[in-house]
Enzyme design. Structure first.
Site, PDB file in Angstrom:
ATOM      1  N   GLY A   1      52.022  52.212  24.254  1.00 24.78           N
ATOM      2  CA  GLY A   1      51.610  50.818  24.376  1.00 24.78           C
ATOM      3  C   GLY A   1      50.876  50.437  23.105  1.00 24.78           C
ATOM      4  O   GLY A   1      50.640  51.274  22.223  1.00 24.78           O
TER       5      GLY A   1
ATOM      6  N   LYS B   1      47.749  54.044  31.458  1.00 22.65           N
ATOM      7  CA  LYS B   1      47.711  53.451  30.115  1.00 22.65           C
ATOM      8  C   LYS B   1      46.351  53.763  29.520  1.00 22.65           C
ATOM      9  O   LYS B   1      45.332  53.581  30.198  1.00 22.65           O
ATOM     10  CB  LYS B   1      47.880  51.942  30.192  1.00 22.65           C
ATOM     11  CG  LYS B   1      49.289  51.527  30.500  1.00 22.65           C
ATOM     12  CD  LYS B   1      49.440  50.051  30.285  1.00 22.65           C
ATOM     13  CE  LYS B   1      50.885  49.649  30.435  1.00 22.65           C
ATOM     14  NZ  LYS B   1      51.109  48.274  30.110  1.00 22.65           N
TER      15      LYS B   1
ATOM     16  N   ASP C   1      56.653  36.581  28.532  1.00 23.68           N
ATOM     17  CA  ASP C   1      57.374  37.657  27.838  1.00 23.68           C
ATOM     18  C   ASP C   1      58.299  38.381  28.811  1.00 23.68           C
ATOM     19  O   ASP C   1      58.364  39.602  28.846  1.00 23.68           O
ATOM     20  CB  ASP C   1      56.374  38.641  27.222  1.00 23.68           C
ATOM     21  CG  ASP C   1      57.038  39.540  26.181  1.00 23.68           C
ATOM     22  OD1 ASP C   1      58.206  39.276  25.821  1.00 23.68           O
ATOM     23  OD2 ASP C   1      56.399  40.506  25.740  1.00 23.68           O
TER      24      ASP C   1
ATOM     25  N   ILE D   1      54.787  59.085  28.324  1.00 18.14           N
ATOM     26  CA  ILE D   1      56.088  58.481  28.658  1.00 18.14           C
ATOM     27  C   ILE D   1      56.356  57.231  27.841  1.00 18.14           C
ATOM     28  O   ILE D   1      57.427  56.655  27.910  1.00 18.14           O
ATOM     29  CB  ILE D   1      56.193  58.129  30.165  1.00 18.14           C
ATOM     30  CG1 ILE D   1      54.961  57.333  30.615  1.00 18.14           C
ATOM     31  CG2 ILE D   1      56.427  59.352  31.009  1.00 18.14           C
ATOM     32  CD1 ILE D   1      55.105  56.744  32.008  1.00 18.14           C
TER      33      ILE D   1
END
Ligand code: AMP
Length: 953
Positions: free
Chosen positions: A599, A622, A715, A596
């Protein structure tokens, strides 16, 4: 309907001399040749054109009209004549030359030829014969109508030729037929000349929908040659907020609404909605009532469920560390049937409480429970646990996003574990009575329990018919009378929690009444029952982190995070940090299904986590690419060490990690709607401000939690917020290296390191001063991204231009339709002096206030289409004017309407510039957000003279 045509008659005698007669109502004069006196008919004097040269040969007498202008569309005209013809037999001897008919002629011309007259120009239309002829004594008036067809020139003449009759023309009337102006099926059609063009029976007529009505297909109708409307095509329907009444679209009356384009009547507002004044499109929910995202916007609103009732803890199994929580459904389900429950477990040591996390197992799950019970296991000894059960329904999303709940009862029910009873004593006994007392474990900061449950029975009761007596006592001693002498009894006592649930540890003792003749002596046999609910055996668990203190109980006020975030770098061995903050998952329990995302360290998958004791569910996985270094592995896993420290509805939840196998993984909750920036881009203009502000509220609540824990995100950006099916927003992306390497927006700065310039506060860019105040700046940018539906902050300005603009005190302008209060908050977040920026608690409470009074979102901030729609809006990206409608639509991200423009024949930018709001609507742009975007862009295009505005604060 007939339209009469005016003209005069010119008398032409034998085709040579002529005389124009005055044009007036009285067209009738005695002829020069044969003067008939005006005659009287029904009391009126009638003048006629007459001729009666019956005795003479070769008669050729003409009467001609003046030039009759033709209305361009009238190609067929009707000529109605009234006339008298004398019976030839009534003239003696002249019957040989006498005629009883005359002829009608016509001649077309583009100009009036005056009095010049040539027979050859005329075409015969018809010979006119009387139906009834006039005898000597009796006058008979005939009426005949003839059609002159296929007229195509600017005008025409009519002429009557007499060839020897004795006749009188009483009247000549010329007309054409029309279909009258009309409104049919909410479409207005103008008066139209009947029939089509030359030789066509039907004329197609375009209409327009009446005010406040629209139609998919432009309305049309046909006008027949007989002046009748037939075959209407294209249905006009009243717009939302209007209903059809007598050929008009009238506002819905107060208390009624209409959501869609249709000819239905307005409907009564459904239950639990606000009654608006007239013209309502929808009825918004009344205060404290909501619609779930899947509820129809036209349906009723429902309230939040009240708290689950009668929350109790019971011990069902003998094994230590287990209990069962059960409760009854809320008294008030808010009118919904989709009630589910979540159970939150907090464990407290002293006054510090924290979520139980993975340490305690809740089965079948901790959230999404449909049943009213949950089994709790792996409780540790000497700890207090507080369980909060919350009832949810489809509208709970609003509660979790802080929407008003005002006076409603909370939907949570909290159960605090009661203390344990440590010892029971026999104080006194007689033949028939026993006096007992007991003690409970001391608890710091907590009041002693005030109620106890005492259960007793005869020890040697026939097991088939054991009789228990249960007493609820308000103090820690009791005298029990009416007992049997010389009999042993078993007593069990339990403290009750404030909510009345038993729990705590119970203690069972055996005491005996005196036997007649025996001495009074106290014998105590204490049996500690091991299946008690909260006296738990310490597990031999090296992860156990609780202190040696005895059991303390938390109160529900102690639910705030009291922890401070621990930087995993402070651990000498980062693996220890992982071990401490994340639970290990066996890779065989994780199934990867689909990639999906990507990273920095490897692919991100959607998958299923199916671990024993956990409810099977969707997760995001992940992964770490093969060939990584140990440093990369630690950086990768640092995200889990950070995430694992958080437990908040608006922070992405860590399910666990795989570290003990070759392929390391981080498993988190799955967020069905993915990253927020993409989610919003896909719904550009389609979400109301209220919902957008609700999303911001969720993000602010997550950020407040992080700042309370002294965690600085660095971030924060819409791309790092994830959205689930309930539209809950959760802050994500906690990797330590993320800002340095992971984020594609990261740019190296002169101060060293990579920084996402457009999202970062000036002091953080200039000298790396990252604080919660710099996170607040980024939050302001996220607010802007949300209100601008994922637009890129500062559009295509370069990072350098952005920094320069910020240093010169320029700030992003308000996005289109941005509530003024929301824009003001953004500007506050972007104050140069970071100490003046609001803090996250202030932001949360301000957004909460705005959501509680939706009126406050009505005032819209000033908006400049030239700066707020993709720059530059007056030309293509290279600064030249847009070359095509498609290019322009693409620049404002409205390409989906390209076909609508083409179909409507709007194919040049000049045509675009002529468009009014109603034209945009008529070509099929219905969503208000899209309508405005296009209209504003046209406005911007028109204002070619303005240069791009800058947006100074
Ligand atoms: P990240 O490495 O965290 O930036 O993730 C890369 C992409 O994977 C994100 O932009 C999301 O589209 C997707 N993603 C990451 N975590 C999740 C999650 N928990 N649920 C759904 N999608 C996710």
């Amino acid at each position: 309907m007939r339209a009469w045509v005016q003209f005069c008659l010119i008398y032409i005698f034998s085709g040579h001399s002529h005389l124009t007669l005055p044009c007036s109502v009285v067209l009738w004069r005695c002829s020069l040749s044969c003067c008939m006196p005006p005659f009287i008919l029904n009391g009126s004097q009638l003048y006629t054109y007459s001729v009666c040269n019956v005795g003479e040969h070769e008669q050729d007498n003409w009467l001609r009209t003046t030039f009759i202008q033709r209305r361009p569309s009238a190609s067929r005209v009707f000529v109605e004549l009234q006339f008298i013809v004398r019976d030839c037999n009534s003239f003696d001897g002249s019957s040989l030359t006498c005629k009883e008919t005359f002829n009608l002629f016509s001649s077309e011309s583009d100009a009036d030829i005056g009095t010049s007259f040539r027979k050859g120009q005329f075409k015969k239309v018809a010979t006119i014969a009387p139906d009834e002829i006039t005898s000597r004594n009796e006058l008979r008036i005939n009426t005949e109508t003839r059609v002159v067809e296929s007229l195509s020139r600017k005008g025409f003449y009519l002429a009557f030729q007499d060839i020897g009759a004795c006749m009188a023309l009483l009247s000549v009337r010329v007309y054409y037929k029309t279909c009258p102006a009309t409104v049919k099926s909410l479409a207005a059609f103008p008066e139209t000349v009947a029939g089509g063009g030359v030789n066509q029976a039907l004329r197609e007529v375009a209409g327009a929908c009446v005010e406040n009505a629209v139609s998919e297909e432009p309305p049309r109708i046909y006008c027949t040659v007989d002046g009748e409307w037939v075959v209407p095509v294209g249905q006009c329907q009243c717009m939302p907020g209007y209903e059809a009444v007598n050929d008009t679209c009238r506002d819905c009356q107060p208390g009624f609404f209409k959501a869609f384009v249709s000819n239905d009547a307005c409907e009564l507002c459904p239950v639990n909605t606000k009654l608006l004044s007239s013209g309502a499109l929808l009825c918004p929910c009344a205060e404290d009532f909501y619609r779930a995202p899947d509820d129809p916007t036209t349906g009723p609103c429902s309230g939040l469920p009240s708290a689950p009732r009668e929350l109790v803890a019971t011990t069902t199994q003998l094994a230590a560390g287990k209990l069962q929580l059960s409760w009854s459904p809320p008294e008030d389900t808010g009118g919904r049937s989709d009630i589910s429950y979540s159970v939150e477990c907090r464990r407290c040591e002293g006054t510090a409480c924290q979520p139980c996390g993975e340490k305690v197992r809740l089965e079948p799950a901790s959230t999404g429970l449909m049943d009213t019970r949950v089994a709790v296991s792996e409780l540790e000894p000497h700890l207090n646990y507080t369980f909060t059960v919350e009832a949810h329904s489809g509208v709970s999303l609003f509660a979790s996003q802080g929407l008003p709940r005002s006076n409603r009862p909370p939907s949570t029910s909290t159960l605090t574990t009661p203390p344990k009873v440590t010892s029971m004593r026999l104080d006194e006994r007689s033949l028939t009575s026993l006096s007992l007392s007991w003690a409970v474990a001391p608890r710091r900061l907590m009041p002693q329990p005030t109620r106890y449950k005492l259960t007793y029975r005869k020890k040697d009761d026939n097991l088939d018919v054991t009789t228990y007596t249960v007493l609820i006592l308000e103090k820690s001693s009791v005298q029990i009378s009416d007992l049997s002498p010389g009999t042993a009894y078993l007593f069990r006592v339990q403290a009750l929690s404030p909510e009345g649930s038993p729990g705590g540890s119970s203690i069972e003792d055996e005491f005996e009444t005196l036997t007649e003749g025996k001495e009074d002596a106290v014998e105590i046999h204490v049996i500690i029952i091991t299946d008690v609910s909260f006296l738990l055996f310490r597990r031999r668990n090296s992860h156990s982190r609780q202190g040696p203190e005895d059991t303390y109980f938390s109160s529900s006020e102690q639910l705030k995070p009291l922890k401070t975030y621990v930087d995993p770098h402070t651990y000498e061995d980062p693996n220890m940090a992982i071990l401490k903050f994340a639970s290990e998952i066996h890779p065989s329990h994780v199934t990867k299904q689909k990639v999906i995302g990507a990273g920095e360290f490897g692919e991100v998958y959607r998958g299923i986590l199916k671990a024993p004791g956990r409810k099977e569910g969707a997760v995001a996985i992940k992964t770490l690419k093969p060939g990584y270094s140990e440093k990369q592995r630690q950086d990768f896993l640092s995200e889990a060490s950070i995430m694992g420290q958080f437990s908040h509805q608006n922070i992405i939840r860590l399910e666990g990690v795989v570290t003990k196998f070759k392929h390391a993984m981080i498993v988190t909750e799955y967020m069905e709607n993915g990253a927020l920036d993409k989610y919003l881009k896909d719904r550009d203009g389609e979400m109301p401000s209220f919902q957008l502000v609700g999303m911001m509220y969720g993000i602010a609540a997550g950020m407040k939690y992080l700042s309370d824990m002294s965690y600085v995100h660095r971030d924060l950006a819409a791309r790092n917020i994830l959205v689930n099916n309930n539209l809950e927003c959760k802050v994500s992306d906690f990797g330590l290296s993320r800002v340095l390497e992971d984020d594609p927006e990261g740019t190296y700065t002169t101060s060293g390191g990579k920084i996402p310039i457009r999202w970062t506060a000036p002091e953080a860019i200039a000298y790396r001063k990252f604080t919660s105040a710099s996170d607040v700046w980024s939050f302001g940018i996220v607010m802007w991204e949300v209100m601008a539906f994922g637009e890129r902050p500062y559009w295509d300005m370069s990072n350098c231009e952005v920094m320069k603009a910020i240093n010169e005190a320029f700030r992003l302008p308000a996005p289109m339709d941005c509530p003024s209060a929301v824009y003001q908050l953004m500007l506050q977040c972007w104050l140069q002096d970071r100490s003046k920026r609001p803090r996250f608690p202030d932001i949360v409470s301000l957004l909460d206030k705005l959501l509680r009074s939706p009126e406050s979102l009505k005032a819209i901030a000033d908006f400049d289409p030239r700066v707020s729609i993709r720059l530059p809006s007056t030309s293509g990206s290279d600064g030249s004017p847009f070359r095509s409608v498609a290019e322009w639509l693409e620049s404002i991200k409205m390409s989906q309407y390209s076909e609508n423009f083409t179909c409507a024949g709007v194919v040049t930018m000049d045509q675009v510039l002529q468009m009014k709001n109603v034209d945009i609507k008529n070509i099929g742009v219905r969503l208000p957000g899209h309508l405005k975007r296009i209209a504003y862009s046209i406005l911007g295009l028109k204002d070619q003279t303005s240069t791009l505005s800058v947006f100074a604060v």
